[in-house]
Design an enzyme around this catalytic site. Structure first.
Site, short mmCIF file in Angstrom:
data_model
loop_
_atom_site.label_atom_id
_atom_site.label_comp_id
_atom_site.label_asym_id
_atom_site.label_seq_id
_atom_site.Cartn_x
_atom_site.Cartn_y
_atom_site.Cartn_z
N ALA A 66 0.86 -1.19 0.00
CA ALA A 66 0.00 0.00 0.00
C ALA A 66 0.89 1.24 0.00
CB ALA A 66 -0.88 0.00 1.25
N GLY A 107 0.75 -5.02 1.02
CA GLY A 107 -0.38 -5.10 0.10
C GLY A 107 0.00 -5.73 -1.23
N GLU A 110 -0.33 -9.28 -0.64
CA GLU A 110 -1.76 -9.57 -0.44
C GLU A 110 -2.50 -9.60 -1.78
OE1 GLU A 110 -2.04 -6.35 2.55
OE2 GLU A 110 -3.03 -7.84 3.81
N GLU A 130 4.06 -5.06 7.59
CA GLU A 130 3.20 -4.02 8.18
C GLU A 130 3.49 -3.77 9.64
OE1 GLU A 130 2.27 -6.26 5.97
OE2 GLU A 130 0.77 -5.44 4.60
C1 3H9 Z 1 0.49 -2.10 3.50
O1 3H9 Z 1 0.76 -2.66 2.49
C2 3H9 Z 1 -0.87 -2.12 4.11
C3 3H9 Z 1 -1.73 -3.21 3.58
O2 3H9 Z 1 -1.52 -4.41 4.29
C4 3H9 Z 1 -3.18 -2.90 3.77
C5 3H9 Z 1 -3.74 -1.74 3.04
C6 3H9 Z 1 -5.19 -1.59 3.18
N1 3H9 Z 1 4.62 3.42 0.14
O3 3H9 Z 1 13.49 1.84 1.03
P1 3H9 Z 1 13.90 2.54 -0.20
C7 3H9 Z 1 9.46 4.74 -0.98
S1 3H9 Z 1 1.60 -1.12 4.31
C8 3H9 Z 1 5.12 4.60 -0.21
O4 3H9 Z 1 14.95 3.58 -0.09
P2 3H9 Z 1 14.94 0.08 -1.24
C9 3H9 Z 1 10.47 5.19 0.04
O5 3H9 Z 1 9.92 6.13 0.92
C10 3H9 Z 1 3.05 -1.18 3.32
N2 3H9 Z 1 6.44 4.81 -0.45
O6 3H9 Z 1 14.31 1.52 -1.36
C11 3H9 Z 1 11.54 5.79 -0.84
O7 3H9 Z 1 11.08 7.05 -1.26
P3 3H9 Z 1 12.10 8.24 -1.58
C12 3H9 Z 1 3.79 -2.41 3.53
C13 3H9 Z 1 7.26 3.77 -0.33
O8 3H9 Z 1 15.12 -0.37 -2.62
C14 3H9 Z 1 11.53 4.88 -2.05
O9 3H9 Z 1 10.25 4.23 -2.03
N3 3H9 Z 1 5.06 -2.31 2.82
C15 3H9 Z 1 6.80 2.51 0.05
O10 3H9 Z 1 16.10 0.10 -0.31
C16 3H9 Z 1 12.61 3.85 -2.05
O11 3H9 Z 1 12.58 3.17 -0.82
C17 3H9 Z 1 6.18 -1.93 3.42
O12 3H9 Z 1 6.21 -1.67 4.60
C18 3H9 Z 1 5.42 2.35 0.28
N4 3H9 Z 1 4.90 1.16 0.62
O13 3H9 Z 1 13.83 -0.82 -0.54
C19 3H9 Z 1 7.39 -1.86 2.55
N5 3H9 Z 1 7.86 1.66 0.10
O14 3H9 Z 1 12.90 7.79 -2.74
C20 3H9 Z 1 8.21 -0.68 2.91
C21 3H9 Z 1 8.93 2.39 -0.25
O15 3H9 Z 1 11.22 9.39 -1.84
N6 3H9 Z 1 9.30 -0.49 1.98
N7 3H9 Z 1 8.59 3.66 -0.51
O16 3H9 Z 1 12.90 8.38 -0.32
C22 3H9 Z 1 10.47 -1.14 2.06
O17 3H9 Z 1 10.69 -1.96 2.91
C23 3H9 Z 1 11.53 -0.76 1.07
O18 3H9 Z 1 11.23 0.52 0.59
C24 3H9 Z 1 11.62 -1.71 -0.15
C25 3H9 Z 1 12.61 -1.09 -1.17
C26 3H9 Z 1 12.17 -3.05 0.32
C27 3H9 Z 1 10.29 -1.89 -0.81
#
Ligand code: 3H9
Length: 698
Positions: A66, A107, A110, A130
């Site tokens: 998400a 998400g 999911e 999450e």
């Molecule tokens: C969810 O899914 C809820 C659902 O269950 C239910 C919904 C109803 N959203 O980490 P990085 C941005 S909750 C928005 O440096 P990497 C991040 O801020 C979500 N932005 O890269 C950054 O922005 P900027 C569950 C996001 O390659 C850029 O992407 N998911 C999101 O080292 C690069 O990020 C998570 O918790 C997001 N979901 O790692 C995953 N994710 O360039 C959280 C990233 O402006 N994310 N951004 O600074 C991560 O763990 C890592 O970002 C990921 C990539 C492994 C994906």
């Protein structure tokens, strides 16, 4: 044929509709992406020429989940929600195949779990992370993952949030095929075959959760997880949601999960954890240093000083596979430093955290030396010598002679003026502060101190180096103590005043530890050595003779009670033990001191202790922002979360102040300013202004 929604591409390949999420950087499932998926599904299902559907992601992710930036905004609940999207996927008459690569998280996973089939490339990170954001999977993850891979492994993944490589899940029941070749080609072929099968296509929601004693396992997990996650409501809620599905079936479980999600996303803990997630990423961005700034190539590092700091700093680079030349002035000191590094690695081997081979490989990356001539090839040189300007002067003058052109010269100073240090060289543009925290091989925080002449490419380079050695780097301007220590000085000042006014060390420590700090100021000082603060205060008395400071800590130091290392400090210590035992002698000394100072001791409440300590940080933090020493409030929070034991679930001092309300913070500060010792409470102008205007720091 290509039809594009802003965040989703729709193409047709061999009669298969390919819906490609295209919402960089990680294909977050924001409103436009969700809309695009639903439109793509409808289009594919109404096109007689299409037999099946593949959903995949462009760029470096299938989907990171998400879009977190939408949380608590109207977009988050606007239709189609992720629930609706997944329902549409499940409802699709034509089979839907999720083609997973790189990252399928939250998400994103999911969504894939809603598909009829899943194929994956090896090396993809699969997670429901999450919980790390203080929430739970809110689009069916707690219901479908246990049905896909089994109750126990699913619960572990959900409660830890940890990513699992796709190949480790190859036989888990999550994937229908692992694909070594071109993912999309093979996914399309898989989808074509699936279309040939007689429907209905399989759904994860219809699988059964098999477990010999599900109820017992869930209760055990609840007890264990509950005890381990005291200040975090999400992990136990994850278990409750899984349990609801086990007990009452898929639909009821789903509804319960949804309620828990709505509740958790509004908690201060979730807000704090999301703040830390974005704060960490924001810290790596420097307003006037664009991401396109070229960086210098750092292949070889040199560290000067093999003491505790130098050794710890060295280990960071060895751990990242970077060779380090380690310089000392005497063979004996060099040998001692090397032995300590080896001892640290041996301890990790003993604990099973490192193999002997890896430990040896890391040791082999060190080139010990007594000669500055051996630093000629280094691309980055970090000094960790005695904290005295004269000593730094000698080191930097020598470095200026030997270091190659373009080498970055860094000082690990924690208090000295980086501009003065830079001025010892003819290349101030190459000089920067790299303030590591002890133990430097463990602590996440790295304060990058930007001198007035530090070149932008030097900053960009050290930020990249920090990432490589897995530090949270925060840029600070030059001032006494930089961000972290400048603020902590005001915190300690309040702690000492409170002793004078009526509190005792154990009460102060207990109150702030209850608030969530890892260690109160007096236990901390005993650990670090009370003589360190004493030396700083002595310098202060000369530099700022007007600054009022309680002399109570000096009294303690005059008796030689320097803390754990002398077996006595603010507390007593039994030989060989680290337990802090309240000291009658010290407590009597404090009471006597108050009397001498003519202060009538009063009862100080725990609330007052917490407010005075935390608001002292906040007020100084506001001044640091006003002066441009930190470029944003979240940088200050990251310093405190990663270097000073501030409770993560409170999000750092500045976010905490926002949560309390700046009006309330300012009101308390003004009240304390009117009390004895109130001179420490000159309110920051920006804080006063924000309090008046209903503003916030974040
Ligand atoms: C969810 O899914 C809820 C659902 O269950 C239910 C919904 C109803 N959203 O980490 P990085 C941005 S909750 C928005 O440096 P990497 C991040 O801020 C979500 N932005 O890269 C950054 O922005 P900027 C569950 C996001 O390659 C850029 O992407 N998911 C999101 O080292 C690069 O990020 C998570 O918790 C997001 N979901 O790692 C995953 N994710 O360039 C959280 C990233 O402006 N994310 N951004 O600074 C991560 O763990 C890592 O970002 C990921 C990539 C492994 C994906």
């Amino acid at each position: 044929m290509v039809v594009d929604n802003a965040a989703v591409n729709y193409t047709i390949r061999d009669g298969v509709a390919v819906i490609t999420l295209n919402n960089p950087p990680v294909n977050g499932l924001g409103l436009s992406t969700r809309t695009g998926i639903v439109e793509g599904l409808a289009r594919a299902n109404s096109d007689a020429a299409v037999t099946a559907i593949v959903i995949t992601g462009a760029g470096k992710a299938f989907s990171g989940g998400a879009d977190i930036t939408e949380f608590n905004t109207p977009k988050a609940t606007q239709e189609p929600t992720l629930h609706t999207v997944i329902k549409e996927v499940e409802k699709s008459v034509k089979p839907v195949v999720a083609a997973i690569h790189s990252v399928a998280m939250g998400g994103g996973l999911e969504l894939a779990l809603g598909a009829h089939y899943r194929v994956a490339a090896p090396g993809a990170q699969i997670a429901l992370p999450e919980v790390k954001l203080g929430i739970l999977p809110g689009a069916g993850g707690t219901q479908r993952l246990p049905r896909a891979i089994g109750l126990e492994p699913a619960l572990n993944m959900i409660v830890s949030g940890a990513p699992v490589p796709s190949e480790k899940l190859a036989k888990s029941g999550l994937f229908d095929a692992m694909i070594e070749g071109d993912l999309l080609t093979e996914a399309v072929a898989f989808a074509r075959k699936a279309a040939d099968k007689q429907g209905p296509h399989p759904l994860v929601r219809n699988r059964k959760i098999e477990h010999a004693n599900a109820e017992g396992f869930l209760q055990f997990s609840r007890n264990t997880v509950g005890a381990m996650s005291k200040n975090y409501p999400a992990p136990v809620k994850c278990i409750d949601a899984i349990a609801a599905g086990v007990k009452e079936g898929f639909e009821k479980g789903l509804a319960f999960e949804r309620d828990c999600f709505v509740e958790l996303v509004q908690t201060p803990e979730s807000r704090a954890l999301r703040h830390a997630f974005f704060g960490e990423r924001a810290a790596s961005k420097i307003p006037d240093v664009p991401s396109s700034t070229p960086v210098r190539d750092i292949q070889k590092v040199a560290v000067i000083g093999a003491g505790t700091m130098g050794g710890g700093i060295t280990m960071n680079f060895l751990n990242a596979g970077v060779p380090v030349t380690l310089l000392e002035t005497k063979q004996e000191a060099l040998d001692r430093g090397l032995a300590t590094i080896r001892k640290n690695y041996e301890a990790q081997v003993k604990k099973g955290k490192l193999t002997q081979e890896k430990a040896e490989a890391r040791m082999a990356l060190i080139s010990p030396t007594l000669s500055y001539d051996d630093l000629k090839q280094a691309d980055l040189i970090i000094e960790a010598v005695f904290e005295e300007l004269g000593v730094k002067e000698q080191v930097f003058k020598r470095l200026d002679e030997v270091a190659k052109q373009g080498a970055i010269l860094a000082s690990n100073t924690s208090t000295l003026d980086v501009d003065k240090i830079a001025a010892f060289t003819k290349r101030p543009q190459d000089v920067v502060g790299l303030h590591f925290f002890s133990p430097a091989n463990v602590m996440k925080l790295l304060e990058v101190v930007r001198g007035k002449d530090t070149a932008k490419d030097v900053l960009a380079t050290v930020m990249q180096v920090a990432k490589k050695i897995r530090k949270t780097a925060v840029v600070s301007g030059v001032c006494d103590g930089f961000i972290g220590n400048r603020m902590i000085e005001q915190y300690v000042r309040q702690a000492l005043y409170m002793l004078e006014e009526g509190a005792l060390p154990a009460q102060v420590d207990r109150a702030i530890e209850k608030f969530g700090f890892a260690m109160g100021p007096f236990r901390m000082s005993d650990l670090a050595g009370n003589d360190i603060g004493w030396a700083i205060r002595k310098r202060r008395y000369q530099e700022k003779p007007d600054l009022k400071y309680s002399k109570i800590a000096d009294r303690l130091c005059e008796t030689g009670r320097f803390g754990q290392k002398t077996g006595a400090g603010w507390y007593d210590y039994k030989a060989g033990e680290r337990n802090a035992l309240p000291s009658k002698l010290v407590d009597d000394m404090i009471v006597a001191y108050s009397k001498e100072a003519g202060v009538e001791r009063r009862k100080i409440s725990d609330d007052e202790i917490v407010e005075r300590l935390v608001f002292a940080l906040v007020n100084e933090g506001a001044k640091i922002l006003e002066e441009g020493i930190a470029s944003k409030a979240s940088d200050i929070d990251m310093v405190y979360l990663t270097g000073y034991g501030f409770p993560l679930w409170r999000g750092g001092p500045m976010l905490y102040a926002d949560t309390v309300g700046l009006y309330n913070v300012a009101r308390s500060i003004r009240r304390y300013a009117a009390q004895p010792n109130g001179d420490a409470w000159e309110i920051a102008q920006s804080l006063a202004d924000k309090a008046d205007n209903g503003g916030t720091f974040n």
